[in-house]
Motif scaffolding. Structure first.
Motif, PDB file in Angstrom:
ATOM      1  N   PHE A 234     -12.836  -5.851  39.697  1.00 30.25           N
ATOM      2  CA  PHE A 234     -13.859  -4.820  39.887  1.00 30.25           C
ATOM      3  C   PHE A 234     -15.260  -5.407  39.698  1.00 30.25           C
ATOM      4  O   PHE A 234     -16.185  -5.097  40.449  1.00 30.25           O
ATOM      5  N   ILE A 235     -15.412  -6.240  38.666  1.00 25.28           N
ATOM      6  CA  ILE A 235     -16.720  -6.837  38.364  1.00 25.28           C
ATOM      7  C   ILE A 235     -17.095  -7.862  39.426  1.00 25.28           C
ATOM      8  O   ILE A 235     -18.247  -7.914  39.883  1.00 25.28           O
ATOM      9  N   HIS A 236     -16.133  -8.696  39.822  1.00 26.47           N
ATOM     10  CA  HIS A 236     -16.408  -9.690  40.869  1.00 26.47           C
ATOM     11  C   HIS A 236     -16.907  -9.002  42.140  1.00 26.47           C
ATOM     12  O   HIS A 236     -17.876  -9.444  42.761  1.00 26.47           O
ATOM     13  N   LYS A 237     -16.228  -7.921  42.519  1.00 26.31           N
ATOM     14  CA  LYS A 237     -16.598  -7.210  43.746  1.00 26.31           C
ATOM     15  C   LYS A 237     -17.955  -6.526  43.592  1.00 26.31           C
ATOM     16  O   LYS A 237     -18.766  -6.500  44.522  1.00 26.31           O
ATOM     17  N   LEU A 238     -18.198  -5.980  42.404  1.00 28.40           N
ATOM     18  CA  LEU A 238     -19.444  -5.256  42.148  1.00 28.40           C
ATOM     19  C   LEU A 238     -20.662  -6.166  42.266  1.00 28.40           C
ATOM     20  O   LEU A 238     -21.703  -5.771  42.789  1.00 28.40           O
ATOM     21  N   ILE A 239     -20.525  -7.408  41.800  1.00 25.68           N
ATOM     22  CA  ILE A 239     -21.678  -8.308  41.741  1.00 25.68           C
ATOM     23  C   ILE A 239     -21.654  -9.340  42.866  1.00 25.68           C
ATOM     24  O   ILE A 239     -22.603 -10.102  43.055  1.00 25.68           O
ATOM     25  N   GLY A 240     -20.544  -9.377  43.643  1.00 22.12           N
ATOM     26  CA  GLY A 240     -20.456 -10.316  44.765  1.00 22.12           C
ATOM     27  C   GLY A 240     -20.112 -11.723  44.333  1.00 22.12           C
ATOM     28  O   GLY A 240     -20.694 -12.698  44.820  1.00 22.12           O
ATOM     29  N   ASN A 241     -19.145 -11.847  43.413  1.00 21.72           N
ATOM     30  CA  ASN A 241     -18.727 -13.167  42.936  1.00 21.72           C
ATOM     31  C   ASN A 241     -17.418 -13.566  43.619  1.00 21.72           C
ATOM     32  O   ASN A 241     -16.487 -12.763  43.688  1.00 21.72           O
ATOM     33  N   PRO A 242     -17.321 -14.787  44.145  1.00 21.22           N
ATOM     34  CA  PRO A 242     -16.078 -15.203  44.818  1.00 21.22           C
ATOM     35  C   PRO A 242     -14.920 -15.310  43.834  1.00 21.22           C
ATOM     36  O   PRO A 242     -15.099 -15.736  42.692  1.00 21.22           O
ATOM     37  N   GLU A 243     -13.740 -14.903  44.277  1.00 23.64           N
ATOM     38  CA  GLU A 243     -12.541 -14.968  43.443  1.00 23.64           C
ATOM     39  C   GLU A 243     -11.587 -16.012  44.006  1.00 23.64           C
ATOM     40  O   GLU A 243     -11.210 -15.943  45.169  1.00 23.64           O
ATOM     41  N   TYR A 244     -11.206 -16.949  43.155  1.00 24.63           N
ATOM     42  CA  TYR A 244     -10.249 -17.976  43.563  1.00 24.63           C
ATOM     43  C   TYR A 244      -9.018 -17.858  42.674  1.00 24.63           C
ATOM     44  O   TYR A 244      -8.878 -18.548  41.666  1.00 24.63           O
ATOM     45  N   ARG A 245      -8.143 -16.934  43.051  1.00 24.08           N
ATOM     46  CA  ARG A 245      -6.977 -16.634  42.223  1.00 24.08           C
ATOM     47  C   ARG A 245      -5.992 -17.796  42.157  1.00 24.08           C
ATOM     48  O   ARG A 245      -5.133 -17.817  41.286  1.00 24.08           O
ATOM     49  N   ARG A 246      -6.101 -18.735  43.075  1.00 27.35           N
ATOM     50  CA  ARG A 246      -5.164 -19.853  43.080  1.00 27.35           C
ATOM     51  C   ARG A 246      -5.271 -20.668  41.788  1.00 27.35           C
ATOM     52  O   ARG A 246      -4.271 -21.183  41.279  1.00 27.35           O
ATOM     53  N   TYR A 247      -6.483 -20.791  41.251  1.00 31.68           N
ATOM     54  CA  TYR A 247      -6.650 -21.605  40.044  1.00 31.68           C
ATOM     55  C   TYR A 247      -7.432 -20.903  38.935  1.00 31.68           C
ATOM     56  O   TYR A 247      -7.705 -21.507  37.893  1.00 31.68           O
ATOM     57  N   VAL A 248      -7.803 -19.628  39.129  1.00 30.69           N
ATOM     58  CA  VAL A 248      -8.508 -18.870  38.088  1.00 30.69           C
ATOM     59  C   VAL A 248      -7.663 -17.649  37.718  1.00 30.69           C
ATOM     60  O   VAL A 248      -7.768 -16.598  38.349  1.00 30.69           O
ATOM     61  N   PRO A 249      -6.785 -17.762  36.712  1.00 31.51           N
ATOM     62  CA  PRO A 249      -5.966 -16.613  36.313  1.00 31.51           C
ATOM     63  C   PRO A 249      -6.828 -15.475  35.781  1.00 31.51           C
ATOM     64  O   PRO A 249      -7.871 -15.705  35.160  1.00 31.51           O
ATOM     65  N   GLN A 250      -6.383 -14.247  36.020  1.00 35.70           N
ATOM     66  CA  GLN A 250      -7.164 -13.067  35.671  1.00 35.70           C
ATOM     67  C   GLN A 250      -6.727 -12.482  34.329  1.00 35.70           C
ATOM     68  O   GLN A 250      -5.561 -12.610  33.929  1.00 35.70           O
ATOM     69  N   PRO A 251      -7.646 -11.824  33.613  1.00 33.97           N
ATOM     70  CA  PRO A 251      -7.340 -11.358  32.252  1.00 33.97           C
ATOM     71  C   PRO A 251      -6.237 -10.312  32.175  1.00 33.97           C
ATOM     72  O   PRO A 251      -5.581 -10.194  31.140  1.00 33.97           O
ATOM     73  N   TYR A 252      -6.016  -9.535  33.246  1.00 42.15           N
ATOM     74  CA  TYR A 252      -4.979  -8.513  33.193  1.00 42.15           C
ATOM     75  C   TYR A 252      -3.615  -9.035  33.653  1.00 42.15           C
ATOM     76  O   TYR A 252      -2.656  -8.277  33.718  1.00 42.15           O
ATOM     77  N   ASP A 253      -3.550 -10.313  33.965  1.00 50.45           N
ATOM     78  CA  ASP A 253      -2.281 -10.949  34.317  1.00 50.45           C
ATOM     79  C   ASP A 253      -1.654 -11.499  33.040  1.00 50.45           C
ATOM     80  O   ASP A 253      -2.097 -12.514  32.503  1.00 50.45           O
ATOM     81  N   ARG A 254      -0.623 -10.822  32.547  1.00 50.91           N
ATOM     82  CA  ARG A 254      -0.033 -11.205  31.262  1.00 50.91           C
ATOM     83  C   ARG A 254       0.571 -12.610  31.296  1.00 50.91           C
ATOM     84  O   ARG A 254       0.682 -13.278  30.267  1.00 50.91           O
ATOM     85  N   HIS A 255       0.963 -13.075  32.496  1.00 51.18           N
ATOM     86  CA  HIS A 255       1.584 -14.396  32.617  1.00 51.18           C
ATOM     87  C   HIS A 255       0.564 -15.497  32.908  1.00 51.18           C
ATOM     88  O   HIS A 255       0.911 -16.671  32.895  1.00 51.18           O
ATOM     89  N   GLN A 256      -0.691 -15.109  33.195  1.00 50.18           N
ATOM     90  CA  GLN A 256      -1.742 -16.077  33.520  1.00 50.18           C
ATOM     91  C   GLN A 256      -1.302 -17.022  34.642  1.00 50.18           C
ATOM     92  O   GLN A 256      -1.413 -18.249  34.554  1.00 50.18           O
ATOM     93  N   TYR A 257      -0.808 -16.416  35.713  1.00 52.31           N
ATOM     94  CA  TYR A 257      -0.302 -17.183  36.849  1.00 52.31           C
ATOM     95  C   TYR A 257      -1.421 -17.930  37.570  1.00 52.31           C
ATOM     96  O   TYR A 257      -2.550 -17.461  37.672  1.00 52.31           O
ATOM     97  N   ARG A 258      -1.059 -19.096  38.095  1.00 53.41           N
ATOM     98  CA  ARG A 258      -1.883 -19.836  39.049  1.00 53.41           C
ATOM     99  C   ARG A 258      -1.054 -20.048  40.310  1.00 53.41           C
ATOM    100  O   ARG A 258       0.092 -19.646  40.388  1.00 53.41           O
ATOM    101  N   GLY A 259      -1.665 -20.701  41.306  1.00 51.96           N
ATOM    102  CA  GLY A 259      -0.927 -20.990  42.529  1.00 51.96           C
ATOM    103  C   GLY A 259      -0.598 -19.732  43.314  1.00 51.96           C
ATOM    104  O   GLY A 259      -1.319 -18.735  43.258  1.00 51.96           O
TER     105      GLY A 259
END
Length: 510
Positions: free
Chosen positions: A166-191
């Motif tokens: 939500f914050i990334h989209k609000l401020i226009g920040n690029p998201e690279y989920r391949r190598y930046v795990p997100q805080p609400y992902d309990r497993h902290q997945y990459r790839g």
């Protein structure tokens, strides 16, 4: 005393000038903290206190009582609405569908404050109020950005953790989920699994945003106000309670995201042996000289929401640590709890920063909420984490990875297991050394969080909303953001080339 009359005159002029400068440069700021929990308010009020000390005029609107203002200065106006709009009734469920349903209900319930008579009176005529800036405590309440449009002022959002989608989209920040795990992902997945989780989050985000758009359109109709999508693009910047260099993960970050992790750590608590900021009861407990174990699950996790026998599991373990004083945040009957073991001291709410700053505090037992984690990082204490929901799982996982503490599952906890873990944390020096080293890294910055807050808020006001910070990513639609239009063109060109090659091959054969 001041030497020559000329010197005295110069000093007098300088004093008058500096006093006038402060008055003429005082700004009017609206702080809207509606969709908030008490722990979130600790961060918000830290920012408000900095602005008040700076001489700015701040109007604060909350649904909760606020006890953290540094004083009751003349430049503070506080409007209190009913707490029913944001009352938490149960622990969030781990089921994804129920979490989505709970989010939708939260948006509905919280938006009811906009029909409150006190609020409607405040909003009735914007000419009665002039604001140079609006601060918004963010918790899936984008529709409240319409208030900034109502008062024709820029807005700054405050988020209490690591930036989420939500914050990334609000401020226009690029998201690279391949190598930046997100805080609400309990497993902290990459790839690929991190990317897959990201797509699921985008699905939830889309549902929530359209729900918030419905609320926005009801209270801020067009053409009198900008559209919901336009007002989201007008946010000047976002403060996040995070420090990626020490906490991780490292990822791309536009200038509109300002990290202020550890802001709750006040220089007032730098003296580890001072009880200046404690009430008399806490001062008595700390001055007994015993080592302290501090237990708090924050403001959202209530013991009354857990199994009724759960406190007994903790009490049986604490009885074996009689040389330690256990300071326990507890929302049930404290008198009954304290009777079970003489080393337990309980209260519904303790001044957490003061306890964590105390030199004899040896362990912090926490739910892993971002506010609590930020404070304990600053004060360098070993941690025992019990994650319940949201970003708590990721926060506790990082604590384990960095060997700053350990984690247990509260739903399968036994007293024997708790005793073994407490012994490991209290008697193994490794956790204390790691906490000290990490705290030095966490606090080592070119500018303190307090200085960053003041600089950037005044920067936004000096530059009329600082439109030059606007990320062009905000202006891209879904297809442009993921370059799907470019991929489509490339595919079409390749198909044309293949067709041409086939045609030429047939032509040559004939």
């Amino acid at each position: 005393m001041f030497g020559s009359p000329f010197t005295s005159f110069v000093l007098a002029v300088a004093l008058i000038s500096s006093w006038s400068f402060k008055l003429t440069n005082a700004s009017n700021i609206l702080a809207l903290f509606i969709n908030s929990h008490r722990s979130h308010l600790l961060l918000y009020t830290s920012i408000v206190n900095l602005l008040l000390d700076r001489g700015h005029n701040v109007t604060v609107i909350t649904t909760l009582e606020v006890q953290e203002f540094s004083s009751a200065p003349e430049n503070l106006k506080w409007i209190k609405l009913s707490s029913e709009y944001t009352r938490s009734r149960h622990l969030p469920n781990s089921n994804a569908l129920e979490q989505i349903e709970s989010m939708m209900k939260r948006i509905d319930d919280t938006s009811e404050f906009m029909n409150d008579p006190t609020w409607r009176k405040f909003m009735k005529d914007p000419r009665d109020h002039h604001f140079d800036l609006m601060l918004l405590g963010y918790l899936f309440n984008d529709y409240q950005l319409g208030v900034a449009a109502h008062f024709k002022c820029p807005s700054v959002v405050i988020w209490t953790g690591q930036p989420i989608g939500f914050i990334h989209k609000l401020i226009g920040n690029p998201e690279y989920r391949r190598y930046v795990p997100q805080p609400y992902d309990r497993h902290q997945y990459r790839g690929w699994r991190g990317v897959a989780f990201g797509w699921f989050e985008k699905f939830v985000e889309s549902i929530a945003l359209h729900k918030m758009k419905e609320v926005y359109d009801e209270h801020f109709p067009q053409p009198e106000y900008p559209t919901f999508w336009e007002i989201r693009k007008n946010v000047s910047l976002t403060f996040v309670n995070h420090h990626s260099l020490s906490e991780g993960p490292i990822g791309p970050q536009v200038p509109g995201i300002i990290e202020i992790g550890g802001l709750q750590y006040s220089k007032l608590y730098a003296n580890k042996t001072s009880t200046e900021h404690c009430d008399s009861d806490l001062e008595t407990i700390l001055n007994e000289g015993k080592d302290i174990i501090y237990l708090s699950f924050g403001s959202r996790v209530k013991w009354s929401m857990l199994d009724r026998n759960m406190p007994t599991v903790f009490v049986e373990a604490f009885k074996l640590f009689i040389n330690h004083t256990v300071i326990w945040t507890y929302d049930r009957d404290c008198e009954d709890l304290e009777k079970l073991s003489p080393n337990i001291k309980c209260r519904a709410w303790w001044p957490q920063n003061a306890i964590l700053a105390w030199n004899n505090t040896k362990l912090f037992i926490t739910h892993g909420g971002k506010g609590s984690v930020s404070e304990v990082y600053s004060h360098a204490k070993p941690i025992l984490g019990f994650a319940f929901f949201g970003d708590q799982r990721a926060n506790v996982a990082r604590i384990q990875t960095k060997q700053l503490g350990m984690a247990l599952d509260i739903y399968n906890l036994t007293s024997a297991q708790l005793v073994d873990t407490l012994n490991e944390l209290l008697k193994t020096d490794r956790y204390h050394r790691n906490a000290l080293a990490f705290s030095r890294l966490y606090r080592d910055r070119p500018q303190s969080s307090e200085e960053s807050v003041i600089f950037w808020l005044e920067y936004v006001m000096r530059h009329g909303g600082a439109r030059h910070l606007h990320s062009p990513l905000r202006d891209l639609n879904f297809f442009e953001y993921y370059s799907l239009d470019i991929y489509l063109i490339v595919i079409v060109i390749l198909l044309i080339v293949v067709k041409l090659c086939n045609w030429l091959e047939k032509k040559l054969e004939s």
